[in-house]
Design a protein around this motif. Structure first.
Motif, mmCIF file in Angstrom:
data_model
loop_
_atom_site.group_PDB
_atom_site.id
_atom_site.type_symbol
_atom_site.label_atom_id
_atom_site.label_comp_id
_atom_site.label_asym_id
_atom_site.label_seq_id
_atom_site.Cartn_x
_atom_site.Cartn_y
_atom_site.Cartn_z
ATOM 1 N N ALA A 160 -12.695 4.755 6.016
ATOM 2 C CA ALA A 160 -12.924 3.335 5.755
ATOM 3 C C ALA A 160 -11.586 2.658 5.479
ATOM 4 O O ALA A 160 -10.620 3.315 5.100
ATOM 5 C CB ALA A 160 -13.844 3.158 4.554
ATOM 6 N N VAL A 161 -11.558 1.357 5.703
ATOM 7 C CA VAL A 161 -10.373 0.575 5.381
ATOM 8 C C VAL A 161 -10.835 -0.769 4.825
ATOM 9 O O VAL A 161 -11.801 -1.351 5.322
ATOM 10 C CB VAL A 161 -9.446 0.387 6.614
ATOM 11 C CG1 VAL A 161 -10.121 -0.391 7.717
ATOM 12 C CG2 VAL A 161 -8.139 -0.275 6.230
ATOM 13 N N ARG A 162 -10.195 -1.219 3.776
ATOM 14 C CA ARG A 162 -10.533 -2.521 3.196
ATOM 15 C C ARG A 162 -10.023 -3.627 4.111
ATOM 16 O O ARG A 162 -8.958 -3.514 4.702
ATOM 17 C CB ARG A 162 -9.886 -2.666 1.824
ATOM 18 C CG ARG A 162 -10.477 -1.758 0.798
ATOM 19 C CD ARG A 162 -9.835 -1.992 -0.529
ATOM 20 N NE ARG A 162 -10.474 -1.129 -1.510
ATOM 21 C CZ ARG A 162 -10.069 -0.981 -2.726
ATOM 22 N NH1 ARG A 162 -9.001 -1.634 -3.165
ATOM 23 N NH2 ARG A 162 -10.698 -0.176 -3.551
ATOM 24 N N PHE A 163 -10.802 -4.696 4.172
ATOM 25 C CA PHE A 163 -10.369 -5.837 4.980
ATOM 26 C C PHE A 163 -9.060 -6.411 4.460
ATOM 27 O O PHE A 163 -8.227 -6.864 5.245
ATOM 28 C CB PHE A 163 -11.443 -6.923 5.034
ATOM 29 C CG PHE A 163 -12.556 -6.627 5.991
ATOM 30 C CD1 PHE A 163 -12.293 -6.272 7.299
ATOM 31 C CD2 PHE A 163 -13.871 -6.717 5.590
ATOM 32 C CE1 PHE A 163 -13.309 -5.996 8.192
ATOM 33 C CE2 PHE A 163 -14.899 -6.451 6.475
ATOM 34 C CZ PHE A 163 -14.628 -6.086 7.775
ATOM 35 N N SER A 164 -8.858 -6.387 3.157
ATOM 36 C CA SER A 164 -7.609 -6.915 2.604
ATOM 37 C C SER A 164 -6.407 -6.083 3.077
ATOM 38 O O SER A 164 -5.349 -6.633 3.370
ATOM 39 C CB SER A 164 -7.661 -6.953 1.075
ATOM 40 O OG SER A 164 -7.875 -5.662 0.542
ATOM 41 N N THR A 165 -6.594 -4.776 3.184
ATOM 42 C CA THR A 165 -5.520 -3.905 3.686
ATOM 43 C C THR A 165 -5.294 -4.153 5.169
ATOM 44 O O THR A 165 -4.148 -4.287 5.616
ATOM 45 C CB THR A 165 -5.867 -2.428 3.445
ATOM 46 O OG1 THR A 165 -6.059 -2.220 2.043
ATOM 47 C CG2 THR A 165 -4.762 -1.513 3.951
ATOM 48 N N VAL B 37 0.866 -1.175 0.000
ATOM 49 C CA VAL B 37 0.000 0.000 0.000
ATOM 50 C C VAL B 37 0.901 1.223 0.000
ATOM 51 O O VAL B 37 1.954 1.216 0.635
ATOM 52 C CB VAL B 37 -0.919 -0.006 1.254
ATOM 53 C CG1 VAL B 37 -1.736 1.264 1.358
ATOM 54 C CG2 VAL B 37 -1.834 -1.216 1.231
ATOM 55 N N ASN C 253 -1.378 6.419 1.575
ATOM 56 C CA ASN C 253 -2.545 5.760 2.169
ATOM 57 C C ASN C 253 -2.257 5.251 3.578
ATOM 58 O O ASN C 253 -3.112 5.364 4.461
ATOM 59 C CB ASN C 253 -3.032 4.624 1.279
ATOM 60 C CG ASN C 253 -3.741 5.137 0.046
ATOM 61 O OD1 ASN C 253 -4.219 6.268 0.007
ATOM 62 N ND2 ASN C 253 -3.794 4.320 -0.982
ATOM 63 N N ASN D 255 -5.945 -6.841 6.811
ATOM 64 C CA ASN D 255 -5.343 -8.169 6.908
ATOM 65 C C ASN D 255 -3.839 -8.099 6.644
ATOM 66 O O ASN D 255 -3.032 -8.679 7.376
ATOM 67 C CB ASN D 255 -6.025 -9.117 5.923
ATOM 68 C CG ASN D 255 -5.512 -10.528 6.034
ATOM 69 O OD1 ASN D 255 -5.643 -11.153 7.075
ATOM 70 N ND2 ASN D 255 -4.928 -11.035 4.960
#
Length: 70
Positions: A42-47, A27, A31, A49
């Protein structure tokens, strides 16, 4: 109510720089810096993780709930 981001504290505990974490997670520094300073909504679960894997931590180490006192 609000969510407090603790990435800066976990990074300090692990003695890892933003540049190092950026490379491990895949990333951009920009970010991750926004995540670190709490300037995200917001934050993506993949990020999340990938950050947890790189820092060997749990999501609860990075996120803290705090009730607003009015």
């Amino acid at each position: 109510m609000s969510i407090i981001l603790r990435l800066d504290r976990v990074m300090a505990d692990r003695k890892i720089s933003l540049n190092e974490l950026s490379e491990l997670v895949g990333v951009s520094n920009v970010n991750l810096s926004k995540f670190k300073t709490g300037k995200i909504s917001a934050v993506r679960f993949s990020t999340l993780n990938a950050i947890c894997k790189a820092l060997d931590c749990q999501p609860g180490d990075l996120l803290e709930y705090s009730e607003d006192i009015s």
